[in-house]
Design a protein around this motif. Structure first.
Motif, PDB file in Angstrom:
ATOM      1  N   GLY A 255       0.827  -1.199   0.000  1.00  0.00           N
ATOM      2  CA  GLY A 255       0.000   0.000   0.000  1.00  0.00           C
ATOM      3  C   GLY A 255       0.865   1.254   0.000  1.00  0.00           C
ATOM      4  O   GLY A 255       2.005   1.243   0.478  1.00  0.00           O
ATOM      5  N   PRO A 256       0.357   2.367  -0.516  1.00  0.00           N
ATOM      6  CA  PRO A 256       1.158   3.589  -0.597  1.00  0.00           C
ATOM      7  C   PRO A 256       1.329   4.247   0.765  1.00  0.00           C
ATOM      8  O   PRO A 256       0.522   4.040   1.678  1.00  0.00           O
ATOM      9  N   ARG A 257       2.381   5.044   0.898  1.00  0.00           N
ATOM     10  CA  ARG A 257       2.532   5.875   2.084  1.00  0.00           C
ATOM     11  C   ARG A 257       1.473   6.971   2.034  1.00  0.00           C
ATOM     12  O   ARG A 257       1.243   7.582   1.000  1.00  0.00           O
ATOM     13  N   GLU A 258       0.824   7.198   3.143  1.00  0.00           N
ATOM     14  CA  GLU A 258      -0.211   8.219   3.199  1.00  0.00           C
ATOM     15  C   GLU A 258       0.380   9.609   2.909  1.00  0.00           C
ATOM     16  O   GLU A 258       1.467   9.945   3.371  1.00  0.00           O
ATOM     17  N   LYS A 259      -0.342  10.388   2.118  1.00  0.00           N
ATOM     18  CA  LYS A 259       0.091  11.750   1.797  1.00  0.00           C
ATOM     19  C   LYS A 259      -0.857  12.809   2.329  1.00  0.00           C
ATOM     20  O   LYS A 259      -0.450  13.938   2.592  1.00  0.00           O
ATOM     21  N   ILE A 260      -2.133  12.456   2.438  1.00  0.00           N
ATOM     22  CA  ILE A 260      -3.082  13.351   3.095  1.00  0.00           C
ATOM     23  C   ILE A 260      -3.926  12.540   4.070  1.00  0.00           C
ATOM     24  O   ILE A 260      -4.051  11.313   3.947  1.00  0.00           O
ATOM     25  N   ILE A 261      -4.494  13.232   5.029  1.00  0.00           N
ATOM     26  CA  ILE A 261      -5.419  12.633   5.983  1.00  0.00           C
ATOM     27  C   ILE A 261      -6.628  13.555   6.090  1.00  0.00           C
ATOM     28  O   ILE A 261      -6.485  14.776   6.171  1.00  0.00           O
ATOM     29  N   TRP A 262      -7.823  12.967   6.084  1.00  0.00           N
ATOM     30  CA  TRP A 262      -9.042  13.730   6.340  1.00  0.00           C
ATOM     31  C   TRP A 262      -9.420  13.584   7.807  1.00  0.00           C
ATOM     32  O   TRP A 262      -9.369  12.488   8.379  1.00  0.00           O
ATOM     33  N   LEU A 263      -9.818  14.686   8.427  1.00  0.00           N
ATOM     34  CA  LEU A 263     -10.239  14.688   9.826  1.00  0.00           C
ATOM     35  C   LEU A 263     -11.593  15.364   9.956  1.00  0.00           C
ATOM     36  O   LEU A 263     -11.834  16.427   9.362  1.00  0.00           O
ATOM     37  N   THR A 264     -12.477  14.775  10.762  1.00  0.00           N
ATOM     38  CA  THR A 264     -13.709  15.450  11.136  1.00  0.00           C
ATOM     39  C   THR A 264     -13.384  16.473  12.219  1.00  0.00           C
ATOM     40  O   THR A 264     -12.689  16.173  13.184  1.00  0.00           O
ATOM     41  N   CYS A 265     -13.885  17.694  12.063  1.00  0.00           N
ATOM     42  CA  CYS A 265     -13.569  18.788  12.984  1.00  0.00           C
ATOM     43  C   CYS A 265     -14.849  19.425  13.495  1.00  0.00           C
ATOM     44  O   CYS A 265     -15.716  19.811  12.709  1.00  0.00           O
ATOM     45  N   VAL A 266     -14.950  19.552  14.813  1.00  0.00           N
ATOM     46  CA  VAL A 266     -16.142  20.068  15.472  1.00  0.00           C
ATOM     47  C   VAL A 266     -15.877  21.488  15.964  1.00  0.00           C
ATOM     48  O   VAL A 266     -14.820  21.778  16.529  1.00  0.00           O
ATOM     49  N   ARG A 267     -16.844  22.355  15.750  1.00  0.00           N
ATOM     50  CA  ARG A 267     -16.794  23.712  16.285  1.00  0.00           C
ATOM     51  C   ARG A 267     -17.772  23.801  17.447  1.00  0.00           C
ATOM     52  O   ARG A 267     -18.938  23.414  17.315  1.00  0.00           O
ATOM     53  N   VAL A 268     -17.330  24.312  18.592  1.00  0.00           N
ATOM     54  CA  VAL A 268     -18.145  24.318  19.804  1.00  0.00           C
ATOM     55  C   VAL A 268     -18.588  25.738  20.131  1.00  0.00           C
ATOM     56  O   VAL A 268     -17.760  26.620  20.364  1.00  0.00           O
ATOM     57  N   GLY A 269     -19.893  25.958  20.153  1.00  0.00           N
ATOM     58  CA  GLY A 269     -20.454  27.213  20.622  1.00  0.00           C
ATOM     59  C   GLY A 269     -20.020  28.434  19.857  1.00  0.00           C
ATOM     60  O   GLY A 269     -20.037  29.555  20.381  1.00  0.00           O
TER      61      GLY A 269
ATOM     62  N   VAL B 185       0.292  15.254   4.961  1.00  0.00           N
ATOM     63  CA  VAL B 185       1.230  14.527   5.816  1.00  0.00           C
ATOM     64  C   VAL B 185       2.384  13.937   5.001  1.00  0.00           C
ATOM     65  O   VAL B 185       3.033  12.984   5.434  1.00  0.00           O
ATOM     66  N   ASP B 186       2.637  14.520   3.848  1.00  0.00           N
ATOM     67  CA  ASP B 186       3.731  14.079   2.981  1.00  0.00           C
ATOM     68  C   ASP B 186       4.987  14.876   3.325  1.00  0.00           C
ATOM     69  O   ASP B 186       5.045  16.089   3.076  1.00  0.00           O
ATOM     70  N   PRO B 187       6.023  14.247   3.899  1.00  0.00           N
ATOM     71  CA  PRO B 187       7.229  14.990   4.285  1.00  0.00           C
ATOM     72  C   PRO B 187       7.922  15.681   3.111  1.00  0.00           C
ATOM     73  O   PRO B 187       8.699  16.617   3.321  1.00  0.00           O
ATOM     74  N   GLU B 188       7.645  15.242   1.879  1.00  0.00           N
ATOM     75  CA  GLU B 188       8.255  15.849   0.711  1.00  0.00           C
ATOM     76  C   GLU B 188       7.468  17.041   0.181  1.00  0.00           C
ATOM     77  O   GLU B 188       7.894  17.702  -0.759  1.00  0.00           O
ATOM     78  N   SER B 189       6.323  17.321   0.781  1.00  0.00           N
ATOM     79  CA  SER B 189       5.456  18.381   0.278  1.00  0.00           C
ATOM     80  C   SER B 189       5.772  19.717   0.949  1.00  0.00           C
ATOM     81  O   SER B 189       6.086  19.763   2.149  1.00  0.00           O
ATOM     82  N   PRO B 190       5.659  20.825   0.222  1.00  0.00           N
ATOM     83  CA  PRO B 190       5.825  22.143   0.843  1.00  0.00           C
ATOM     84  C   PRO B 190       4.706  22.469   1.825  1.00  0.00           C
ATOM     85  O   PRO B 190       4.847  23.392   2.640  1.00  0.00           O
ATOM     86  N   ASP B 191       3.606  21.722   1.781  1.00  0.00           N
ATOM     87  CA  ASP B 191       2.476  21.947   2.687  1.00  0.00           C
ATOM     88  C   ASP B 191       2.446  20.954   3.851  1.00  0.00           C
ATOM     89  O   ASP B 191       1.416  20.805   4.519  1.00  0.00           O
ATOM     90  N   TYR B 192       3.553  20.267   4.075  1.00  0.00           N
ATOM     91  CA  TYR B 192       3.629  19.266   5.145  1.00  0.00           C
ATOM     92  C   TYR B 192       3.187  19.870   6.478  1.00  0.00           C
ATOM     93  O   TYR B 192       3.575  20.970   6.839  1.00  0.00           O
ATOM     94  N   CYS B 193       2.332  19.136   7.179  1.00  0.00           N
ATOM     95  CA  CYS B 193       1.799  19.534   8.492  1.00  0.00           C
ATOM     96  C   CYS B 193       0.904  20.771   8.405  1.00  0.00           C
ATOM     97  O   CYS B 193       0.828  21.559   9.356  1.00  0.00           O
ATOM     98  N   LYS B 194       0.225  20.925   7.282  1.00  0.00           N
ATOM     99  CA  LYS B 194      -0.695  22.045   7.143  1.00  0.00           C
ATOM    100  C   LYS B 194      -2.089  21.533   6.756  1.00  0.00           C
ATOM    101  O   LYS B 194      -2.225  20.519   6.074  1.00  0.00           O
ATOM    102  N   VAL B 195      -3.103  22.256   7.199  1.00  0.00           N
ATOM    103  CA  VAL B 195      -4.456  22.026   6.705  1.00  0.00           C
ATOM    104  C   VAL B 195      -4.559  22.702   5.342  1.00  0.00           C
ATOM    105  O   VAL B 195      -4.400  23.914   5.226  1.00  0.00           O
TER     106      VAL B 195
END
Length: 482
Positions: free
Chosen positions: A17-31, A43-53
């Protein structure tokens, strides 16, 4: 060889299987008066957007409480070349809406369909939780309430292409609902139990346990006959059996369930006479404390998962604050191989003092990543296909977040990563990886469950080649002999 979505086997997914490059997350806004959303994280360490939404798909309503997610089709449909994994389903725990997301463009998902809460209420069900695709072209979602929000465990089904409702999967509901796993090879579906929606939406009150508002059973149904076969009472230590997993090997007749309140893991298995049984294999002791709501602090185990090779089991103790890894090569006798603290309620600079602890000699220090303190405790888990990276978020459910970890609920949650030693066991926190949802453009968010494009070890279910569920059974059997 023909192929549909996913992978032909867990081993194939893990090895190729491929190394994951993106991850989808459910995000809740409270009040905040702003809607929940689906975040796409690079989540791709080779990407300029690594660790960014890199993208946020806003829901059209507020106060949904997006929670878990699932697929329109997964590896159980691998033998059907007409099927494709192009939809992600987002049930909303509070509103009972169901959103269907078009993930054809992985980095920029878009809305495909919204299913109104009245669709569920018309079947006397509400509070949808776990989504699994079925091999026959349907999607099934477990539900936890009746039309009035009282406790009721059931399952609703939808067409996996049009998402038109197809009715209830079984006419035999149980007292409580939550998670489920199926394995047609053994004619079985197994489900777990959380509690009454009217109770858990108020926050956690120990009196609700005493008053019978939380479950402590696992339930076994005949897959073919869609009827309840057996309920196993896990006893007083088994309250809140939450995430339930078969081993990934489709021929295996055993699995595990994590019981939230008192942090116990039970192994369930089929006996020689065809009936099912369960016994406790991991027990995390409570701690004697001062400065907390109760004198005895349980671990509160909130998520478990199993690596694709069925070697390691992982779980989170949300209140104590630790993640654990166990070698389950012998499923009857798991061995602790890794433990990491990521926040929690017993950090040594907090208000809680541990006065008696059968496990630790000293209270753990708070965790910091990139200079930021980790609030809350580890909660949702997702493992890379190759088993080498464990992703973690620390929001459980917004009413409980506000009760147990008010700072985290106010500031927003985090997504973290641990590096895994797949040869010898063990885990190490990656100090260079952090997504801080305190810094979102419209204010803090509570990120919860994670999914990769193409499938993962907590949502894909495998069938053996030539299974009677396969729409191309004769060809599959021929392929299996090659």
């Amino acid at each position: 060889m023909h192929r549909g979505p996913g992978y032909p086997s867990p081993k194939e997914a893990m090895l190729n299987g491929p190394r994951e490059k993106i991850i989808w997350l459910t995000c809740v806004r409270v009040g905040s008066g702003t809607p929940d959303y689906l975040a796409t994280v690079d989540v791709d360490p080779e990407s300029p957007d690594y660790c960014k939404v890199v993208h946020r798909l806003m829901m059209p309503h507020v106060d949904d409480e997006l929670h878990h997610s699932g697929w329109n089709t997964c590896s159980s449909c691998f033998d059907d070349p007409k099927r494709t994994r192009n939809r992600l389903i987002l049930p909303a725990l509070s509103s009972s809406r169901i959103y269907v997301i078009d993930i054809s463009d992985e980095r920029t998902p878009k809305m495909f369909k919204e299913i109104d809460p009245e669709v569920l209420k018309s079947k006397d069900t509400t509070h949808p939780h776990t989504t699994h695709c079925l091999p026959d072209g349907r999607v099934m979602i477990s539900t936890m309430g009746d039309a009035e929000g009282k406790a009721k465990g059931s399952f609703v089904t939808f067409d996996s292409a049009t998402f038109e409702p197809l009715g209830l999967w079984t006419e035999t509901p149980v007292a409580f609902g939550y998670d489920f796993w199926y394995q047609p090879t053994h004619d079985i579906l197994v489900s777990s139990e959380w509690g009454c929606p009217k109770s858990f939406h108020r926050g956690f009150n120990p009196e609700d346990v005493a008053n019978g508002n939380y479950g402590n059973h696992i339930n076994f149904y005949s897959w073919n006959e869609k009827r309840l076969l057996q309920r196993i009472d896990l006893g007083p230590e088994g309250f809140m059996p939450l995430e339930i997993r078969f081993l990934h090997d489709p021929m295996a007749t055993e699995g595990f369930v994590g019981c939230g309140l008192y942090a116990k893991v039970f192994r369930f298995y089929r006996k020689e006479d065809g009936s099912w049984d369960a016994h406790q294999v991991i027990s995390i002791p409570s701690k004697k404390v001062t400065g907390w709501a109760l004198p005895d602090m349980p671990g509160v185990m909130t998520d478990i998962l199993i690596s694709l090779d069925d070697r390691f089991l992982y779980f989170s103790n949300w209140v104590h604050g630790d993640l654990r890894q166990y070698d389950i090569s012998d499923p009857t006798n798991p061995k602790l191989t890794g433990q990491v603290f990521l926040g929690g309620s017993i950090v040594n600079d907090g208000p809680v003092k541990v006065v008696e602890d059968p496990e630790l000699e000293a209270q753990p220090s708070p965790a910091y990543i990139k200079g930021k303190r980790v609030e809350g405790g580890p909660q949702m888990l997702q493992l890379s296909l190759d088993g080498k990276r464990l992703y973690v978020t620390n929001s459980l459910f917004s009413p409980w977040d506000k009760q147990f970890y008010p700072n985290m609920a106010k500031q927003g949650s985090m997504m973290m990563q641990l590096d895994i030693d797949v040869e010898n066991g063990g885990m190490t926190l990656n100090k260079n990886f952090l997504i801080d949802f305190a810094e979102e453009p419209d204010g803090p968010a509570l990120a919860h469950e994670m999914r990769y494009p193409g499938g993962d070890c907590t949502s894909d279910i495998w069938l053996p080649p030539g299974s009677k569920e396969c729409p191309h059974r004769e060809q599959c059997q021929g392929d299996a002999k090659l």
